[in-house]
Design an enzyme around this catalytic site. Structure first.
Site, mmCIF file in Angstrom:
data_model
loop_
_atom_site.group_PDB
_atom_site.id
_atom_site.type_symbol
_atom_site.label_atom_id
_atom_site.label_comp_id
_atom_site.label_asym_id
_atom_site.label_seq_id
_atom_site.Cartn_x
_atom_site.Cartn_y
_atom_site.Cartn_z
ATOM 1 N N HIS A 14 -2.793 -3.418 -2.740
ATOM 2 C CA HIS A 14 -2.389 -2.813 -4.014
ATOM 3 C C HIS A 14 -1.147 -1.960 -3.796
ATOM 4 O O HIS A 14 -1.219 -0.772 -3.480
ATOM 5 C CB HIS A 14 -3.524 -1.956 -4.592
ATOM 6 N N HIS A 16 2.952 -1.671 -5.616
ATOM 7 C CA HIS A 16 3.858 -2.114 -6.674
ATOM 8 C C HIS A 16 5.280 -2.208 -6.146
ATOM 9 O O HIS A 16 5.791 -1.249 -5.557
ATOM 10 C CB HIS A 16 3.809 -1.146 -7.852
ATOM 11 N N ASP A 18 8.093 -2.151 -7.785
ATOM 12 C CA ASP A 18 8.978 -1.160 -8.395
ATOM 13 C C ASP A 18 8.561 0.266 -8.086
ATOM 14 O O ASP A 18 9.207 1.217 -8.543
ATOM 15 C CB ASP A 18 9.081 -1.369 -9.913
ATOM 16 N N GLY A 175 -0.419 -1.217 -16.537
ATOM 17 C CA GLY A 175 0.122 -0.451 -17.653
ATOM 18 C C GLY A 175 -0.848 0.630 -18.083
ATOM 19 O O GLY A 175 -1.869 0.875 -17.427
ATOM 20 N N HIS A 202 -6.143 -3.710 -13.198
ATOM 21 C CA HIS A 202 -6.163 -2.254 -13.141
ATOM 22 C C HIS A 202 -7.274 -1.749 -14.064
ATOM 23 O O HIS A 202 -7.218 -1.956 -15.279
ATOM 24 C CB HIS A 202 -4.826 -1.680 -13.615
ATOM 25 N N GLU A 205 -9.009 3.664 -13.458
ATOM 26 C CA GLU A 205 -8.009 4.607 -12.951
ATOM 27 C C GLU A 205 -7.840 5.733 -13.966
ATOM 28 O O GLU A 205 -8.102 6.899 -13.673
ATOM 29 C CB GLU A 205 -6.672 3.906 -12.701
ATOM 30 N N ASP A 310 -0.490 2.130 -3.530
ATOM 31 C CA ASP A 310 -0.112 2.051 -4.937
ATOM 32 C C ASP A 310 1.416 2.076 -5.047
ATOM 33 O O ASP A 310 2.042 1.031 -5.173
ATOM 34 C CB ASP A 310 -0.748 3.173 -5.751
#
Length: 368
Positions: A14, A16, A18, A175, A202, A205, A310
């Site tokens: 996990h 990202h 970006d 998102g 996701h 969270e 993350d």
């Protein structure tokens, strides 16, 4: 201990794309597109991201991605970020990584979805070759993400399925979680199920058990992105606050709700990200620091726990750092860290033979 952990083989499930830019890269690419940044040197920019993301709010945390996404709208920008991402994973001791990103957010300069996927695939391949030339070995695969607040999930699901040959091994939904249940994307999940395509969502969270239930029932998720709030479905003697610090809490005395029992008993992997969970107040009922995270109790209860970063930029972290923090907080030894990595390897979206090979590589690395 941190140096010893960095040398061990690790699996990242996990992370990202970006959220893992080097500050220097953001400054250089930002200058090319005229992007105004809140700092002009790498160290200060890294400090700004860490402070901006430590608000206790997932929506506010997500606003920082406006800056990183701004420099990832061209093929060159995507390729460079992807290549460096692989190199940085390898430097952290990662031997296998699944990196998630949302192609729909990278079309501002005219790239098609397919062109964006190809650019990231090329960047990953360049990174793998660079690591090999330096004497290392790493494999990195793509997870294609759809944004839950948008209405393109069916289109993105078809893109992910069509991109298997580009190294795409799974689909993700991300998102703002609260108010956007996976059930809103039923068509996309039906398309993925029909194609027998792996899904992670996701959930758990910024929202609780209803979000997790929808991820499993409506999304048919094989893994839970974060999933830390499955702990909301635990009844702990003495209450949740401070329970993680009560290390002597007997797992046998903890009562699991129906959903928690289902997730544990089916060994549905939790993609936990301790530092990120702290920043977004993902386990506020338990406390506010790493030592309050329910990850250790979940592990002792038998949940399939994995550890992840993350967003390395937003949390100024690495997988080595996350494991070191857990070792310090909960007294983990090498055996505990090995089990966490084996669990991650077993949860990878790879064919069985390749997962078994990955598990063997992890075990050999911990015992050499």
């Amino acid at each position: 201990m941190s140096d010893a952990i960095r040398a061990l083989p690790k699996v990242s499930l996990h992370a990202h794309l970006d959220g893992g830019l080097r500050p220097q890269t953001l400054l250089e690419l930002g200058a090319r597109v005229g992007l105004e940044l809140p700092a002009s040197d790498p160290a200060s920019l890294g400090d700004w991201f860490l402070a901006a993301c430590t608000s206790g709010s997932l929506p506010e945390y997500l606003t920082t991605f406006d800056l990183t996404l701004a420099v990832m709208q061209t093929r060159d920008g995507l390729e460079r970020v992807a290549r460096e991402f692989v190199e940085d994973l390898a430097a952290d001791g990662v031997v296998y990584g699944e990196v998630r990103w949302a192609p729909e957010l990278h079309q501002g300069a005219g790239l098609t979805l397919e062109e964006a996927v190809a650019a990231v695939a090329d960047g990953f391949a360049q990174g793998e070759r660079a690591v090999a030339l330096a004497g290392g070995r790493i494999r990195v695969r793509q997870l294609i993400t759809a944004m839950r607040q948008n209405d393109r999930s069916a289109e993105i699901a078809r893109l992910a399925i069509a991109s298997r040959d580009a190294g795409v091994v799974g689909f993700d939904l991300a998102g703002p979680e609260d108010g956007f249940l996976p059930s809103r994307h039923a068509e996309a999940f039906a398309i993925l199920a029909e194609a027998l395509f792996p899904v992670t969502v996701h959930a758990g969270e910024a929202a609780g058990v209803d979000s997790i239930r929808s991820a499993l029932v409506d999304g048919r998720a094989l893994r839970l992105g974060h999933g830390v709030r499955i702990a909301d479905d635990l009844e702990v003697p003495g209450g949740r606050a401070g329970a993680a610090r009560r290390g002597a809490t007997d797992a046998a005395d903890v009562r699991l709700g129906e959903l928690a029992a289902w997730v544990r008993d089916r060994r549905i992997p939790l993609e936990l990200s301790p530092s990120s969970n702290v920043q977004t107040a993902g386990f506020a009922d338990w406390g506010a620091e790493i030592a309050d995270h329910p990850i250790d109790l979940l592990r002792r209860l038998g949940f399939a726990v994995t550890v992840n970063t993350d967003n390395r930029l937003m949390s100024r972290t690495s997988l080595t750092r996350e494991l070191t923090l857990l070792a310090d907080a909960f007294g983990y030894g090498l055996g505990d860290l090995e089990r966490l990595q084996v669990t991650a390897a077993e949860a990878a979206f790879l064919p069985l033979a390749e997962r078994e090979e990955l598990v063997a590589r992890v075990r050999d690395g911990f015992r050499s």
